[in-house]
Design a protein around this motif. Sequence first.
Motif, PDB file in Angstrom:
ATOM      1  N   PRO A  17       0.829  -1.208   0.000  1.00 60.79           N
ATOM      2  CA  PRO A  17       0.000   0.000   0.000  1.00 60.79           C
ATOM      3  C   PRO A  17       0.862   1.256   0.000  1.00 60.79           C
ATOM      4  CG  PRO A  17      -0.531  -1.428   1.876  1.00 60.79           C
ATOM      5  CD  PRO A  17       0.646  -2.004   1.177  1.00 60.79           C
ATOM      6  N   ILE A  18       0.397   2.269  -0.694  1.00 62.28           N
ATOM      7  CA  ILE A  18       1.081   3.548  -0.729  1.00 62.28           C
ATOM      8  C   ILE A  18       0.261   4.520   0.105  1.00 62.28           C
ATOM      9  CG2 ILE A  18       1.842   5.446  -2.194  1.00 62.28           C
ATOM     10  CD1 ILE A  18       2.006   3.341  -4.469  1.00 62.28           C
ATOM     11  N   PRO A  19       0.841   5.053   1.177  1.00 64.07           N
ATOM     12  CA  PRO A  19       0.068   5.948   2.031  1.00 64.07           C
ATOM     13  C   PRO A  19      -0.306   7.227   1.298  1.00 64.07           C
ATOM     14  CG  PRO A  19       2.312   5.649   2.899  1.00 64.07           C
ATOM     15  CD  PRO A  19       2.191   4.841   1.644  1.00 64.07           C
ATOM     16  N   SER A  20      -1.512   7.718   1.585  1.00 64.78           N
ATOM     17  CA  SER A  20      -1.935   8.999   1.055  1.00 64.78           C
ATOM     18  C   SER A  20      -1.290  10.084   1.899  1.00 64.78           C
ATOM     19  CB  SER A  20      -3.455   9.126   1.129  1.00 64.78           C
ATOM     20  OG  SER A  20      -4.047   8.159   0.320  1.00 64.78           O
ATOM     21  N   VAL A  21      -0.856  11.138   1.256  1.00 59.15           N
ATOM     22  CA  VAL A  21      -0.193  12.211   1.973  1.00 59.15           C
ATOM     23  C   VAL A  21      -0.912  13.509   1.673  1.00 59.15           C
ATOM     24  CG1 VAL A  21       1.976  13.464   2.246  1.00 59.15           C
ATOM     25  CG2 VAL A  21       2.018  11.010   1.861  1.00 59.15           C
ATOM     26  N   SER A  22      -1.122  14.292   2.700  1.00 60.43           N
ATOM     27  CA  SER A  22      -1.803  15.567   2.523  1.00 60.43           C
ATOM     28  C   SER A  22      -0.832  16.601   1.957  1.00 60.43           C
ATOM     29  CB  SER A  22      -2.357  16.054   3.866  1.00 60.43           C
ATOM     30  OG  SER A  22      -1.283  16.421   4.709  1.00 60.43           O
ATOM     31  N   ALA A  23      -1.331  17.769   1.657  1.00 61.99           N
ATOM     32  CA  ALA A  23      -0.507  18.836   1.102  1.00 61.99           C
ATOM     33  C   ALA A  23       0.589  19.256   2.074  1.00 61.99           C
ATOM     34  CB  ALA A  23      -1.381  20.043   0.752  1.00 61.99           C
ATOM     35  N   GLU A  24       0.360  19.067   3.365  1.00 59.07           N
ATOM     36  CA  GLU A  24       1.359  19.434   4.359  1.00 59.07           C
ATOM     37  C   GLU A  24       2.477  18.401   4.447  1.00 59.07           C
ATOM     38  OE1 GLU A  24      -2.092  19.355   5.363  1.00 59.07           O
ATOM     39  OE2 GLU A  24      -2.162  21.409   4.658  1.00 59.07           O
ATOM     40  N   GLY A  25       2.330  17.239   3.793  1.00 60.69           N
ATOM     41  CA  GLY A  25       3.374  16.244   3.777  1.00 60.69           C
ATOM     42  C   GLY A  25       3.216  15.143   4.801  1.00 60.69           C
ATOM     43  N   ALA A  26       2.155  15.158   5.583  1.00 65.97           N
ATOM     44  CA  ALA A  26       1.929  14.114   6.583  1.00 65.97           C
ATOM     45  C   ALA A  26       0.531  13.538   6.391  1.00 65.97           C
ATOM     46  CB  ALA A  26       2.058  14.696   7.980  1.00 65.97           C
ATOM     47  N   SER A  27       0.380  12.278   6.741  1.00 63.17           N
ATOM     48  CA  SER A  27      -0.937  11.666   6.640  1.00 63.17           C
ATOM     49  C   SER A  27      -1.861  12.294   7.678  1.00 63.17           C
ATOM     50  CB  SER A  27      -0.854  10.153   6.886  1.00 63.17           C
ATOM     51  OG  SER A  27      -0.127   9.553   5.857  1.00 63.17           O
ATOM     52  N   PRO A  28      -3.026  12.807   7.269  1.00 62.86           N
ATOM     53  CA  PRO A  28      -3.951  13.419   8.215  1.00 62.86           C
ATOM     54  C   PRO A  28      -4.491  12.380   9.200  1.00 62.86           C
ATOM     55  CG  PRO A  28      -4.591  13.897   5.951  1.00 62.86           C
ATOM     56  CD  PRO A  28      -3.499  12.873   5.911  1.00 62.86           C
ATOM     57  N   GLU A  29      -4.778  12.821  10.397  1.00 61.43           N
ATOM     58  CA  GLU A  29      -5.326  11.942  11.418  1.00 61.43           C
ATOM     59  C   GLU A  29      -6.777  11.608  11.101  1.00 61.43           C
ATOM     60  OE1 GLU A  29      -4.189  11.292  14.899  1.00 61.43           O
ATOM     61  OE2 GLU A  29      -2.161  11.951  14.458  1.00 61.43           O
ATOM     62  N   GLN A  30      -7.136  10.346  11.326  1.00 64.57           N
ATOM     63  CA  GLN A  30      -8.516   9.908  11.165  1.00 64.57           C
ATOM     64  C   GLN A  30      -9.203   9.911  12.520  1.00 64.57           C
ATOM     65  OE1 GLN A  30      -8.174   5.939   9.621  1.00 64.57           O
ATOM     66  NE2 GLN A  30      -8.118   6.605   7.507  1.00 64.57           N
ATOM     67  N   THR A  31     -10.484  10.238  12.522  1.00 67.20           N
ATOM     68  CA  THR A  31     -11.283  10.078  13.731  1.00 67.20           C
ATOM     69  C   THR A  31     -11.620   8.592  13.860  1.00 67.20           C
ATOM     70  OG1 THR A  31     -13.399  10.334  12.592  1.00 67.20           O
ATOM     71  CG2 THR A  31     -12.317  12.376  13.372  1.00 67.20           C
ATOM     72  N   PRO A  32     -12.089   8.148  15.016  1.00 68.65           N
ATOM     73  CA  PRO A  32     -12.488   6.736  15.142  1.00 68.65           C
ATOM     74  C   PRO A  32     -13.553   6.324  14.118  1.00 68.65           C
ATOM     75  CG  PRO A  32     -12.247   7.707  17.313  1.00 68.65           C
ATOM     76  CD  PRO A  32     -12.095   8.836  16.304  1.00 68.65           C
ATOM     77  N   LEU A  33     -14.526   7.197  13.848  1.00 66.17           N
ATOM     78  CA  LEU A  33     -15.557   6.866  12.855  1.00 66.17           C
ATOM     79  C   LEU A  33     -14.956   6.796  11.456  1.00 66.17           C
ATOM     80  CD1 LEU A  33     -18.473   6.222  12.080  1.00 66.17           C
ATOM     81  CD2 LEU A  33     -18.912   8.698  12.018  1.00 66.17           C
ATOM     82  N   GLU A  34     -14.034   7.691  11.135  1.00 63.94           N
ATOM     83  CA  GLU A  34     -13.380   7.650   9.822  1.00 63.94           C
ATOM     84  C   GLU A  34     -12.609   6.354   9.650  1.00 63.94           C
ATOM     85  OE1 GLU A  34     -12.906  12.484   9.227  1.00 63.94           O
ATOM     86  OE2 GLU A  34     -11.179  11.306   9.881  1.00 63.94           O
ATOM     87  N   LEU A  35     -11.913   5.910  10.700  1.00 66.52           N
ATOM     88  CA  LEU A  35     -11.192   4.644  10.626  1.00 66.52           C
ATOM     89  C   LEU A  35     -12.164   3.480  10.446  1.00 66.52           C
ATOM     90  CD1 LEU A  35      -8.603   3.027  10.687  1.00 66.52           C
ATOM     91  CD2 LEU A  35      -8.740   3.023  13.192  1.00 66.52           C
ATOM     92  N   GLU A  36     -13.283   3.528  11.150  1.00 66.53           N
ATOM     93  CA  GLU A  36     -14.310   2.485  11.011  1.00 66.53           C
ATOM     94  C   GLU A  36     -14.837   2.444   9.581  1.00 66.53           C
ATOM     95  OE1 GLU A  36     -18.675   2.042  12.963  1.00 66.53           O
ATOM     96  OE2 GLU A  36     -17.057   2.440  14.386  1.00 66.53           O
ATOM     97  N   LEU A  37     -15.116   3.610   9.023  1.00 71.87           N
ATOM     98  CA  LEU A  37     -15.616   3.679   7.643  1.00 71.87           C
ATOM     99  C   LEU A  37     -14.534   3.287   6.635  1.00 71.87           C
ATOM    100  CD1 LEU A  37     -17.791   6.883   7.906  1.00 71.87           C
ATOM    101  CD2 LEU A  37     -18.619   4.588   7.333  1.00 71.87           C
ATOM    102  N   ALA A  38     -13.286   3.657   6.899  1.00 69.81           N
ATOM    103  CA  ALA A  38     -12.186   3.253   6.018  1.00 69.81           C
ATOM    104  C   ALA A  38     -12.065   1.734   6.016  1.00 69.81           C
ATOM    105  CB  ALA A  38     -10.876   3.902   6.467  1.00 69.81           C
ATOM    106  N   THR A  39     -12.228   1.114   7.184  1.00 69.89           N
ATOM    107  CA  THR A  39     -12.191  -0.346   7.282  1.00 69.89           C
ATOM    108  C   THR A  39     -13.337  -0.947   6.486  1.00 69.89           C
ATOM    109  OG1 THR A  39     -11.140  -0.208   9.454  1.00 69.89           O
ATOM    110  CG2 THR A  39     -12.212  -2.293   8.894  1.00 69.89           C
TER     111      THR A  39
END
Length: 103
Positions: free
Chosen positions: A5-27
Amino acid sequence: MSSTPIPSVSAEGASPEQTPLELELATLLVESLNLEVAPAEVDPNAPLYGEGLGLDSIDILEVALEVSRRYGFQLRSDDERNQQIFTSLRTLATHVEQNKTTA
């Protein structure tokens, strides 16, 4: 699924933090669509459709069905807000949070 997997990177250069619900939905997205990316590496601000995760209309339909089953509300194909709801993982999570009827 042997690709790395290739991590997505934001414009600031770091992967943005996911909320618990975002992680659940990403799963939910990764598992229901058999995506070759770790749920924690899904950028919550990246587009879901087309660029970004590269989902198509059939993928979005599958996600809508899974969200409806899991969270107890309907995402309808004729909803004029669908483009806005499915803009990104973050916008989908916001919509789910506002409408879910199950824990």
